[in-house]
Structure formats: C-alpha cells, structure tokens
Enzyme design. Structure first.
Site, PDB file in Angstrom:
ATOM      1  N   PRO A  37      -9.735  -5.618 -20.455  1.00  0.00           N
ATOM      2  CA  PRO A  37      -9.824  -7.003 -20.005  1.00  0.00           C
ATOM      3  C   PRO A  37     -10.601  -7.176 -18.699  1.00  0.00           C
ATOM      4  O   PRO A  37     -10.506  -6.348 -17.800  1.00  0.00           O
ATOM      5  CB  PRO A  37      -8.361  -7.407 -19.811  1.00  0.00           C
ATOM      6  N   ASN A  38     -11.350  -8.253 -18.659  1.00  0.00           N
ATOM      7  CA  ASN A  38     -12.121  -8.715 -17.501  1.00  0.00           C
ATOM      8  C   ASN A  38     -13.382  -7.902 -17.229  1.00  0.00           C
ATOM      9  O   ASN A  38     -14.176  -8.270 -16.368  1.00  0.00           O
ATOM     10  CB  ASN A  38     -11.243  -8.774 -16.226  1.00  0.00           C
TER      11      ASN A  38
ATOM     12  N   ARG B   7     -18.817 -10.563  -9.924  1.00  0.00           N
ATOM     13  CA  ARG B   7     -17.884 -10.728  -8.803  1.00  0.00           C
ATOM     14  C   ARG B   7     -17.488  -9.342  -8.290  1.00  0.00           C
ATOM     15  O   ARG B   7     -17.678  -8.354  -8.967  1.00  0.00           O
ATOM     16  CB  ARG B   7     -16.610 -11.455  -9.252  1.00  0.00           C
TER      17      ARG B   7
ATOM     18  N   TYR C 265     -16.891  -2.949  -7.677  1.00  0.00           N
ATOM     19  CA  TYR C 265     -17.387  -2.571  -9.007  1.00  0.00           C
ATOM     20  C   TYR C 265     -18.912  -2.462  -9.111  1.00  0.00           C
ATOM     21  O   TYR C 265     -19.424  -2.123 -10.179  1.00  0.00           O
ATOM     22  CB  TYR C 265     -16.867  -3.572 -10.057  1.00  0.00           C
TER      23      TYR C 265
ATOM     24  N   ASN D  62     -12.330   2.558 -20.746  1.00  0.00           N
ATOM     25  CA  ASN D  62     -11.942   1.974 -19.462  1.00  0.00           C
ATOM     26  C   ASN D  62     -10.934   0.888 -19.824  1.00  0.00           C
ATOM     27  O   ASN D  62     -11.329  -0.209 -20.219  1.00  0.00           O
ATOM     28  CB  ASN D  62     -13.133   1.388 -18.711  1.00  0.00           C
TER      29      ASN D  62
ATOM     30  N   ALA E 140      -6.939  -3.279 -16.588  1.00  0.00           N
ATOM     31  CA  ALA E 140      -5.555  -3.422 -16.115  1.00  0.00           C
ATOM     32  C   ALA E 140      -4.535  -2.903 -17.131  1.00  0.00           C
ATOM     33  O   ALA E 140      -3.388  -2.606 -16.748  1.00  0.00           O
ATOM     34  CB  ALA E 140      -5.281  -4.882 -15.768  1.00  0.00           C
TER      35      ALA E 140
ATOM     36  N   HIS F 207      -2.432   0.242 -16.370  1.00  0.00           N
ATOM     37  CA  HIS F 207      -1.220   0.241 -15.542  1.00  0.00           C
ATOM     38  C   HIS F 207      -0.049  -0.470 -16.215  1.00  0.00           C
ATOM     39  O   HIS F 207       1.036  -0.523 -15.652  1.00  0.00           O
ATOM     40  CB  HIS F 207      -1.532  -0.438 -14.202  1.00  0.00           C
TER      41      HIS F 207
ATOM     42  N   ASP G 134       0.057   4.290 -27.076  1.00  0.00           N
ATOM     43  CA  ASP G 134       0.557   4.682 -28.400  1.00  0.00           C
ATOM     44  C   ASP G 134      -0.555   4.615 -29.451  1.00  0.00           C
ATOM     45  O   ASP G 134      -0.634   5.472 -30.334  1.00  0.00           O
ATOM     46  CB  ASP G 134       1.732   3.787 -28.826  1.00  0.00           C
TER      47      ASP G 134
ATOM     48  N   GLU H 126     -10.621   8.882 -20.178  1.00  0.00           N
ATOM     49  CA  GLU H 126     -10.315   7.648 -19.433  1.00  0.00           C
ATOM     50  C   GLU H 126     -11.310   7.511 -18.276  1.00  0.00           C
ATOM     51  O   GLU H 126     -11.519   8.471 -17.532  1.00  0.00           O
ATOM     52  CB  GLU H 126      -8.877   7.755 -18.900  1.00  0.00           C
TER      53      GLU H 126
ATOM     54  N   HIS I  16     -12.610   5.013 -14.991  1.00  0.00           N
ATOM     55  CA  HIS I  16     -12.495   3.848 -14.097  1.00  0.00           C
ATOM     56  C   HIS I  16     -13.683   3.839 -13.159  1.00  0.00           C
ATOM     57  O   HIS I  16     -14.045   4.877 -12.602  1.00  0.00           O
ATOM     58  CB  HIS I  16     -11.198   3.905 -13.276  1.00  0.00           C
TER      59      HIS I  16
ATOM     60  N   SER J 263     -13.901   2.199 -10.260  1.00  0.00           N
ATOM     61  CA  SER J 263     -13.433   2.354  -8.877  1.00  0.00           C
ATOM     62  C   SER J 263     -12.487   3.555  -8.775  1.00  0.00           C
ATOM     63  O   SER J 263     -11.973   4.043  -9.797  1.00  0.00           O
ATOM     64  CB  SER J 263     -12.698   1.082  -8.438  1.00  0.00           C
TER      65      SER J 263
ATOM     66  N   ARG K  39      -6.827   2.486  -3.950  1.00  0.00           N
ATOM     67  CA  ARG K  39      -6.581   1.042  -3.992  1.00  0.00           C
ATOM     68  C   ARG K  39      -5.068   0.746  -3.949  1.00  0.00           C
ATOM     69  O   ARG K  39      -4.297   1.588  -3.528  1.00  0.00           O
ATOM     70  CB  ARG K  39      -7.270   0.459  -5.234  1.00  0.00           C
TER      71      ARG K  39
ATOM     72  N   ARG L 298      -2.065   0.412  -8.885  1.00  0.00           N
ATOM     73  CA  ARG L 298      -3.156   1.002  -9.685  1.00  0.00           C
ATOM     74  C   ARG L 298      -3.064   2.528  -9.739  1.00  0.00           C
ATOM     75  O   ARG L 298      -3.881   3.179 -10.372  1.00  0.00           O
ATOM     76  CB  ARG L 298      -4.521   0.598  -9.123  1.00  0.00           C
TER      77      ARG L 298
HETATM   78  O1  CA2 Z   1     -12.004   0.635 -11.732  1.00  0.00           O
HETATM   79  C1  CA2 Z   1     -11.901   0.285 -12.911  1.00  0.00           C
HETATM   80  O2  CA2 Z   1     -12.775   0.502 -13.756  1.00  0.00           O
HETATM   81  C2  CA2 Z   1     -10.669  -0.505 -13.361  1.00  0.00           C
HETATM   82  O3  CA2 Z   1     -10.305  -0.042 -14.662  1.00  0.00           O
HETATM   83  C3  CA2 Z   1     -11.090  -1.966 -13.417  1.00  0.00           C
HETATM   84  C4  CA2 Z   1      -9.946  -2.926 -13.732  1.00  0.00           C
HETATM   85  C5  CA2 Z   1      -8.749  -2.658 -12.833  1.00  0.00           C
HETATM   86  O4  CA2 Z   1      -7.654  -3.461 -13.235  1.00  0.00           O
HETATM   87  C6  CA2 Z   1      -8.332  -1.211 -12.838  1.00  0.00           C
HETATM   88  O5  CA2 Z   1      -7.262  -1.047 -11.931  1.00  0.00           O
HETATM   89  C7  CA2 Z   1      -9.482  -0.313 -12.443  1.00  0.00           C
HETATM   90  C8  CA2 Z   1     -10.395  -4.366 -13.534  1.00  0.00           C
HETATM   91  C9  CA2 Z   1     -11.560  -4.765 -14.357  1.00  0.00           C
HETATM   92  C10 CA2 Z   1     -12.023  -6.127 -13.917  1.00  0.00           C
HETATM   93  O6  CA2 Z   1     -13.396  -6.033 -13.632  1.00  0.00           O
HETATM   94  C11 CA2 Z   1     -13.994  -7.045 -12.949  1.00  0.00           C
HETATM   95  C12 CA2 Z   1     -15.277  -6.817 -12.539  1.00  0.00           C
HETATM   96  C13 CA2 Z   1     -15.930  -7.773 -11.835  1.00  0.00           C
HETATM   97  C14 CA2 Z   1     -15.338  -8.981 -11.556  1.00  0.00           C
HETATM   98  C15 CA2 Z   1     -14.048  -9.215 -11.984  1.00  0.00           C
HETATM   99  C16 CA2 Z   1     -13.373  -8.244 -12.699  1.00  0.00           C
END
Ligand code: CA2
Length: 148
Positions: A11-12, A19, A24, A75, A78, A81, A88, A99, A101, A103, A108, A112
């Site tokens: 997601p996201n 952003r 990121y 990836n 969220a 976590h 599963d 896996e 990520h 970041s 952080r 996370r």
């Molecule tokens: O560091 C990563 O790749 C994460 O998987 C990214 C997730 C975060 O919840 C994990 O803790 C670490 C968030 C992805 C959202 O990505 C965005 C990128 C730009 C703007 C908004 C969200």
C-alpha cells in the site's frame, strides 16, 4: 525451471516519488518497474511487477505465484508491520521470498522495527533505496544459477 519473479509492492507505494523524498527518494514506482525490467534482462529473469492498496488482491497474486514463480520479491509497505495474512499467504505459496524496504526501517519509528515477513523470508534488504530491488533480483539470479 521457472525464472519468473513476482515483484509485489504494497500500500501507498504508488505514491513513490511524489512525497517524502527525504525518506523514499525521487524515483517513481514506474522508475522502479523499469529498473526491475532492466535487471531482469541482465539476469535472464521474467519480472511480473505489481502494486496494490488492497490486501485481498495482493494475497490472490501471492497464491497465483505458487508452482509458477521462482521467487517473490516483496515490499509489503505497512503490511510488513501489521499483516499475518500476508505472511501466511507467502508461506502457503511455497515460493522463496525476498523482503525489500527502500528506507532503513530500523532507523525509523519503533513500530517499523518489527516485521511479520522477515521470519519466513530467505533474505531481507532495507535502506538501499530503490537499488534494493536490483540487489534482490540479482540474488534471485544467483540462487537460480546455483540450482542449475
Ligand atoms: O521503506 C519502505 O520501503 C517501506 O516498506 C515503505 C512503507 C512503510 O510503511 C514501511 O515501514 C517501509 C510506506 C510506503 C509508502 O510510500 C510512500 C512513498 C511516497 C509517498 C508516500 C508514501
């Protein structure tokens, strides 16, 4: 032997590059898709690149990888976590999981620091930026070449 790899984004991640560049970077998900496609050619892999904001859809894709894909690079965003359901599904797929990520999640917020996925993954990459996707696919190539 299959050389197809499901590269699945949670997601996201469709917001990548729009952003939070300090966390990121500036690359978009389309840039990451192109990076994966280039890496796949170099390592004789076939990449299926997907992103979903819907857990059930992602779980269906993971199930469909069973018996068909050589590896899943995920990836989970969220869901990392929060989601026992994604873990599963990955376990049920019986496909090796890497896996990724973008970041360094350990530098952080404490929420996370725990991943439901890491305990069943063959490898975990974090903090390499989008280069982590390339490293993950290179590792898949390495594992497949070892198997012969
Ligand atoms: O560091 C990563 O790749 C994460 O998987 C990214 C997730 C975060 O919840 C994990 O803790 C670490 C968030 C992805 C959202 O990505 C965005 C990128 C730009 C703007 C908004 C969200």
């Amino acid at each position: 032997m299959s050389r197809t790899v499901l590269v699945l984004n949670g997601p996201n991640l469709n917001m990548l590059g729009t952003r939070e560049p300090a966390t990121y970077g500036h690359e978009t998900l389309a840039d990451v898709c192109a990076l994966c496609a280039r890496t796949a050619v170099e390592h004789d892999l076939v990449v299926e690149f997907r992103q979903s904001n819907h857990e059930g859809e992602a779980i269906d894709w993971i199930h469909q990888a069973r018996g068909r894909c050589a590896a899943i690079v995920i990836n989970p965003g969220a869901w990392t976590h929060t989601s026992i359901a994604i873990r599963d599904a990955l376990t049920a797929s019986d496909v090796p999981v890497i896996e990724v990520h973008i970041s360094n999640v350990h530098a952080r917020e404490s929420f996370r620091h725990h991943s439901y996925i890491s305990g069943m993954a063959v490898a975990v990459l974090c903090g390499f930026g989008t280069h982590g996707y390339r490293l993950a696919l290179e590792h898949v190539g390495h594992l497949l070449n070892k198997k012969g």
